[in-house]
Scaffold this active site. Sequence first.
Site, PDB file in Angstrom:
ATOM      1  CG  ASP A 277      -0.655   2.352   8.422  1.00  0.00           C
ATOM      2  OD1 ASP A 277       0.256   2.363   9.263  1.00  0.00           O
ATOM      3  OD2 ASP A 277      -0.491   2.696   7.243  1.00  0.00           O
TER       4      ASP A 277
ATOM      5  CG  ASP B 106      -5.119  -1.545   5.845  1.00  0.00           C
ATOM      6  OD1 ASP B 106      -4.431  -1.025   4.948  1.00  0.00           O
ATOM      7  OD2 ASP B 106      -5.519  -0.914   6.845  1.00  0.00           O
TER       8      ASP B 106
END
Length: 347
Positions: A28, A26
């Site tokens: 963010d 991922d």
Amino acid sequence: MSRQSRTRPEGSERSLHQAYDTALLDLDGVVYAGGRAIAHAVESLASARAGGMHLAYVTNNALRTPDAVAEHLGELGIPTEADEVITSAQAVARLIAEQVEPGSKVLVIGGEGLRVALGERGLVPVESADEEGLAAVVQGYGGPDLRWERFAEASYAINRGVPWYVSNTDLTIPSARGIAPGNGAAVEVVRIATGAEPQVAGKPLPPMHRETVLRTGAKRPLVVGDRLDTDIEGAYNGEVDSLLVLTGVTDAAQLVRAEPKYRPTYVDRDLRGLLTGQPEVERAEDGFRCGGWTAVVSGDVLELRGEGDDRLDAIDGLRALCAAAWTRAGDGSCDLDADKALARLGL
């Protein structure tokens, strides 16, 4: 990984970047926050890649194109090709393309990432609900400047019966200043105005996992994320292993209370966890032990015992607490009081 309820974080004698062929990272809250690299991310990813691990960046944020994301990562010191970036915009574009005619018009509520992804699937992005022959509405994160009138435009089309698709339903998104509303918050606005339910593509749902597997060809992937309700649940749904890092949305208290679908295989402070093995959490006589910490259940309280707290790794204590809490909770969510135990760890 099986779908059986996990009762403790797992150990690994091998470093994770050697035990898995591909890290599905991922962005963010894991690699960056508010556009800035998170501490230790750049050097950790460079070491993992040098050690033979393939890196792929899998994000629910549909705002930017893969080219733009790759360029940003390069500016942060993480050399990345566009085909190493997989976005929920790509996943939702494939989902729409499988259900409408080639060349169909799609009303876009969001940013450039959605428009480019639709174009790659032979679909035509449009801006107005009044377009003749409109086949779908797609909604994705459009950044803080997305105008309220765009939600109204989506509502007009959906209320006329046009199918509604969304890239993801993350309610929040990490930023440099803290936690901000995510695309899921905007989706709720349209849901309230229409009473409709969208088809969702992003993590933790199957369309995103399928998009990731198709684009990376990973054989033994490790999902790396900061969110229980997207990254870790997505790994659970895809039956692959996961590493939770505590650099984004999820805090220690949420992890301890996690129900089975939110329990990661491994937990660590940050991306340095890719470069190490993971300690075993062992059953102790009256609880669970990890690295000098022992977690026990006493009545309705989760207690933590350890000598010389300043010399012990707080993450080991968290691993032990998770084992005690998850075992007690079984298939549910732990309702024990863990506040004092967590306070000892400072997490």
